[in-house]
Design an enzyme around this catalytic site. Structure first.
Site, short mmCIF file in Angstrom:
data_model
loop_
_atom_site.label_atom_id
_atom_site.label_comp_id
_atom_site.label_asym_id
_atom_site.label_seq_id
_atom_site.Cartn_x
_atom_site.Cartn_y
_atom_site.Cartn_z
N ASP A 177 -36.59 83.40 0.38
CA ASP A 177 -35.86 84.29 1.25
C ASP A 177 -35.10 83.46 2.30
O ASP A 177 -34.42 82.52 1.95
CB ASP A 177 -36.84 85.31 1.86
CG ASP A 177 -36.15 86.46 2.59
OD1 ASP A 177 -35.60 87.33 1.91
OD2 ASP A 177 -36.16 86.46 3.83
N ASP A 218 -37.42 91.37 -9.19
CA ASP A 218 -36.78 91.24 -7.87
C ASP A 218 -35.58 92.18 -7.76
O ASP A 218 -34.66 92.13 -8.57
CB ASP A 218 -36.32 89.79 -7.66
CG ASP A 218 -35.89 89.51 -6.22
OD1 ASP A 218 -35.70 90.46 -5.45
OD2 ASP A 218 -35.74 88.32 -5.89
N HIS A 258 -39.29 91.13 -4.68
CA HIS A 258 -38.75 90.12 -3.78
C HIS A 258 -39.84 89.22 -3.21
O HIS A 258 -39.65 88.01 -3.07
CB HIS A 258 -37.98 90.80 -2.64
CG HIS A 258 -37.27 89.84 -1.75
ND1 HIS A 258 -36.32 88.95 -2.22
CD2 HIS A 258 -37.37 89.61 -0.42
CE1 HIS A 258 -35.86 88.22 -1.22
NE2 HIS A 258 -36.48 88.60 -0.12
#
Length: 311
Positions: free
Chosen positions: A116, A254, A283
């Site tokens: 991320d 995801d 995610h």
């Protein structure tokens, strides 16, 4: 002004996070990190709105395999200090905070594991401190200006949720990201709610502590006039020139950075990268496949060790 969160983890969750807390002063802020094991360092980087707890199933296996594992909480998250001024949360500022910690610890031969926002932050550090880096592992992240992801171009929920008034209301007052956001981005939601969700909510208990959850995403470039556009352009260029051994791991499910599009984009930028290795996960894939991810990283580093000995 800032908020500190040294003892926010509920007692029921401390068994999952048994690591002695360490703190460093980085650019005037108090950063929490853990430092376990011995050997070449593996630095695990989280994003929004998580903290080091995300890697709890990965730390132990890497330590047991003979690695030194360092997991910082980004300033504004986890057990680190939480500035309550938006100006404290620039992309370059977060990269500078990480750089300060890495230099204080005088780390070299680093394997950087980026997830991320840990991608843009960690890779900015790596491309500016190449002499300290050994290898890279990339998971559900990005490193180029446009497009970020189709998800980020939608009026609802993304642009609306990060508008000047709506963002503080939903993400701050009603913890839409710190509460429901992670929950909705794992596969096994029942297990997550039972074993982990409280750990993410506890360290962001009120709107002031949740500032970064709606400020940081505003640094995602959506057009060429965006303030971070040039930074991401530089990052992509530098990464395309890098020769670091690199591994790509992605969650099959995801929904933010879809596995096919974004892992393939990284393969274009870094053709020599290994993978993508697909695991169960949305995610926040570490929540569903922590032990498998740990094994992939361990195997990757074992191969690098053997290659080094052979040379």
């Amino acid at each position: 002004m800032a908020i500190q969160a040294d003892n926010m983890l509920p007692a029921a969750l401390r068994e999952q996070w048994p690591y002695p807390p360490r703190f460093a002063s980085v650019n005037g802020w108090r950063m929490h990190y853990i430092d376990e094991g011995e050997g070449d360092p593996v630095v695990l980087l989280h994003g929004n709105p998580t903290w080091g707890f995300l890697y709890r199933d990965i730390i132990g296996p890497l330590v047991e395999s003979g690695r030194r594992v360092i997991v910082p909480d980004m300033i504004g998250f986890g057990l680190s200090e939480k500035p309550v001024r938006e100006q404290a949360h620039t992309l370059d500022g977060h990269s500078a905070n990480l750089t300060a910690l890495m230099r204080q610890l005088d780390l070299s031969k680093i394997t950087l594991v980026c997830h991320d926002w840990g991608g843009p932050t960690g890779l900015s550090f790596a491309m500016s401190n190449k002499g300290r880096i050994r290898a890279l592992t990339l998971m559900s992240t990005w490193a180029w200006p446009l497009p970020p992801a189709e998800f980020h171009t939608r009026i609802f929920p993304w642009r609306m949720m990060h508008a000047p008034l709506v963002g503080p209301y939903f993400l701050g007052r009603h913890k839409a990201l710190a509460g429901r956001g992670v929950y909705l981005s794992v596969v096994d939601r029942e297990k997550f709610a039972r074993t982990a969700q409280a750990a993410y909510e506890a360290v962001l208990p009120d709107p002031a502590t949740r500032l970064l959850t709606w400020v940081w995403p505003r640094w995602i470039p959506l057009d060429q006039d965006a303030r971070a556009f040039e930074r991401f352009k530089w990052l992509e260029q530098e990464l395309s020139r890098s020769k670091f051994p690199t591994m790509i791991i992605w969650g099959r499910e995801d929904e933010v950075f879809d596995a096919v599009t974004f892992s393939n984009r990284f393969k274009q930028v870094i053709p020599h990268a290994e993978g993508p290795h697909l695991v169960t996960g949305r995610h926040f894939l570490q929540e569903d496949s922590g032990p498998e991810i740990a094994d992939l990283i361990r195997s990757f580093l074992d191969r690098l060790d053997k290659r080094q000995v052979a040379q």
